[in-house]
Design a protein around this motif. Sequence first.
Motif, PDB file in Angstrom:
ATOM      1  N   TYR A   1       0.815  -1.207   0.000  1.00  0.00           N
ATOM      2  CA  TYR A   1       0.000   0.000   0.000  1.00  0.00           C
ATOM      3  C   TYR A   1       0.850   1.257   0.000  1.00  0.00           C
ATOM      4  N   ALA A   2       0.278   2.345  -0.472  1.00  0.00           N
ATOM      5  CA  ALA A   2       0.880   3.653  -0.252  1.00  0.00           C
ATOM      6  C   ALA A   2       0.874   3.938   1.246  1.00  0.00           C
ATOM      7  N   MET A   3       1.869   4.674   1.684  1.00  0.00           N
ATOM      8  CA  MET A   3       1.945   5.006   3.107  1.00  0.00           C
ATOM      9  C   MET A   3       2.216   6.493   3.271  1.00  0.00           C
ATOM     10  N   GLY A   4       1.858   6.996   4.416  1.00  0.00           N
ATOM     11  CA  GLY A   4       2.038   8.424   4.621  1.00  0.00           C
ATOM     12  C   GLY A   4       2.045   8.798   6.087  1.00  0.00           C
TER      13      GLY A   4
ATOM     14  N   GLU B   1      -3.980  16.790   9.830  1.00  0.00           N
ATOM     15  CA  GLU B   1      -3.606  17.287   8.518  1.00  0.00           C
ATOM     16  C   GLU B   1      -2.560  16.392   7.868  1.00  0.00           C
ATOM     17  N   PHE B   2      -2.587  16.405   6.542  1.00  0.00           N
ATOM     18  CA  PHE B   2      -1.640  15.633   5.747  1.00  0.00           C
ATOM     19  C   PHE B   2      -0.240  16.236   5.860  1.00  0.00           C
ATOM     20  N   VAL B   3       0.766  15.362   5.947  1.00  0.00           N
ATOM     21  CA  VAL B   3       2.156  15.805   5.987  1.00  0.00           C
ATOM     22  C   VAL B   3       2.912  15.327   4.750  1.00  0.00           C
ATOM     23  N   ALA B   4       2.901  14.014   4.510  1.00  0.00           N
ATOM     24  CA  ALA B   4       3.661  13.462   3.393  1.00  0.00           C
ATOM     25  C   ALA B   4       3.132  12.078   3.065  1.00  0.00           C
ATOM     26  N   ALA B   5       3.364  11.643   1.815  1.00  0.00           N
ATOM     27  CA  ALA B   5       2.945  10.309   1.396  1.00  0.00           C
ATOM     28  C   ALA B   5       3.936   9.777   0.369  1.00  0.00           C
TER      29      ALA B   5
ATOM     30  N   LYS C   1      10.345  23.288  13.683  1.00  0.00           N
ATOM     31  CA  LYS C   1       9.812  24.529  14.226  1.00  0.00           C
ATOM     32  C   LYS C   1       8.809  24.210  15.323  1.00  0.00           C
ATOM     33  N   PRO C   2       8.580  25.127  16.254  1.00  0.00           N
ATOM     34  CA  PRO C   2       7.561  24.875  17.292  1.00  0.00           C
ATOM     35  C   PRO C   2       6.198  24.514  16.700  1.00  0.00           C
ATOM     36  N   GLU C   3       5.860  25.066  15.554  1.00  0.00           N
ATOM     37  CA  GLU C   3       4.566  24.762  14.943  1.00  0.00           C
ATOM     38  C   GLU C   3       4.493  23.347  14.367  1.00  0.00           C
ATOM     39  N   ASP C   4       5.604  22.617  14.367  1.00  0.00           N
ATOM     40  CA  ASP C   4       5.575  21.212  13.971  1.00  0.00           C
ATOM     41  C   ASP C   4       5.139  20.308  15.125  1.00  0.00           C
ATOM     42  N   THR C   5       4.992  20.875  16.301  1.00  0.00           N
ATOM     43  CA  THR C   5       4.555  20.102  17.459  1.00  0.00           C
ATOM     44  C   THR C   5       3.178  19.508  17.220  1.00  0.00           C
ATOM     45  N   ALA C   6       3.070  18.189  17.378  1.00  0.00           N
ATOM     46  CA  ALA C   6       1.814  17.491  17.108  1.00  0.00           C
ATOM     47  C   ALA C   6       1.997  16.004  17.408  1.00  0.00           C
ATOM     48  N   VAL C   7       0.885  15.299  17.410  1.00  0.00           N
ATOM     49  CA  VAL C   7       0.938  13.840  17.364  1.00  0.00           C
ATOM     50  C   VAL C   7       0.997  13.448  15.892  1.00  0.00           C
ATOM     51  N   TYR C   8       1.985  12.662  15.551  1.00  0.00           N
ATOM     52  CA  TYR C   8       2.183  12.234  14.165  1.00  0.00           C
ATOM     53  C   TYR C   8       1.651  10.809  13.997  1.00  0.00           C
ATOM     54  N   TYR C   9       0.826  10.628  12.970  1.00  0.00           N
ATOM     55  CA  TYR C   9       0.199   9.349  12.707  1.00  0.00           C
ATOM     56  C   TYR C   9       0.678   8.781  11.380  1.00  0.00           C
ATOM     57  N   CYS C  10       1.021   7.521  11.403  1.00  0.00           N
ATOM     58  CA  CYS C  10       1.324   6.799  10.176  1.00  0.00           C
ATOM     59  C   CYS C  10       0.019   6.328   9.543  1.00  0.00           C
TER      60      CYS C  10
ATOM     61  N   PRO D   1      -4.658   2.046  -0.133  1.00  0.00           N
ATOM     62  CA  PRO D   1      -4.346   1.617  -1.503  1.00  0.00           C
ATOM     63  C   PRO D   1      -4.044   2.797  -2.442  1.00  0.00           C
ATOM     64  N   ILE D   2      -4.595   3.971  -2.123  1.00  0.00           N
ATOM     65  CA  ILE D   2      -4.457   5.137  -2.999  1.00  0.00           C
ATOM     66  C   ILE D   2      -3.594   6.185  -2.307  1.00  0.00           C
ATOM     67  N   VAL D   3      -2.575   6.670  -3.004  1.00  0.00           N
ATOM     68  CA  VAL D   3      -1.585   7.554  -2.378  1.00  0.00           C
ATOM     69  C   VAL D   3      -2.156   8.928  -2.032  1.00  0.00           C
ATOM     70  N   THR D   4      -3.240   9.314  -2.651  1.00  0.00           N
ATOM     71  CA  THR D   4      -3.818  10.618  -2.314  1.00  0.00           C
ATOM     72  C   THR D   4      -4.380  10.635  -0.901  1.00  0.00           C
ATOM     73  N   MET D   5      -4.706   9.453  -0.365  1.00  0.00           N
ATOM     74  CA  MET D   5      -5.126   9.310   1.039  1.00  0.00           C
ATOM     75  C   MET D   5      -6.264  10.263   1.388  1.00  0.00           C
ATOM     76  N   VAL D   6      -7.215  10.364   0.501  1.00  0.00           N
ATOM     77  CA  VAL D   6      -8.386  11.183   0.796  1.00  0.00           C
ATOM     78  C   VAL D   6      -9.173  10.589   1.960  1.00  0.00           C
ATOM     79  N   LYS D   7      -9.226   9.261   1.988  1.00  0.00           N
ATOM     80  CA  LYS D   7      -9.894   8.575   3.089  1.00  0.00           C
ATOM     81  C   LYS D   7      -9.007   7.414   3.499  1.00  0.00           C
ATOM     82  N   VAL D   8      -8.216   7.612   4.549  1.00  0.00           N
ATOM     83  CA  VAL D   8      -7.228   6.631   4.961  1.00  0.00           C
ATOM     84  C   VAL D   8      -7.896   5.383   5.513  1.00  0.00           C
ATOM     85  N   THR D   9      -7.367   4.228   5.087  1.00  0.00           N
ATOM     86  CA  THR D   9      -7.933   2.965   5.526  1.00  0.00           C
ATOM     87  C   THR D   9      -7.348   2.498   6.858  1.00  0.00           C
TER      88      THR D   9
END
Length: 116
Positions: free
Chosen positions: A30-33, A44-48, A83-92, A96-104
Amino acid sequence: QVQLVESGGGLVQAGGSLRLSCAASGRTSYAMGWFRQAPGKEREFVAAITGSGLTTYYADSVKGRFTISRAKNTVYLQMNSLKPEDTAVYYCAADPIVTMVKVTYWGQGTQVTVSS
């Protein structure tokens, strides 16, 4: 089914670096992001990255600072010039689709805190 387990979060000073890892089991083609969610804000989306690893996508806010890559069953997010504004919980994420409009599939999240 895909199981995702993140690691690598922590506390870092502004300008520093961290590398997040996400180990995947199951349908690893699968695509991952990566997504992130700061307190009081929406996720919010960060990278894929595509299943082949040949194509990557980034949010404008992290372009030039973050790099996503994958090796076998693991996806990485190298974060530089934090940067301080990068502070967040990061989720993997995996889908199947790299655009990740609706993550499975989602990981449990890992905290990244950038101090000023």
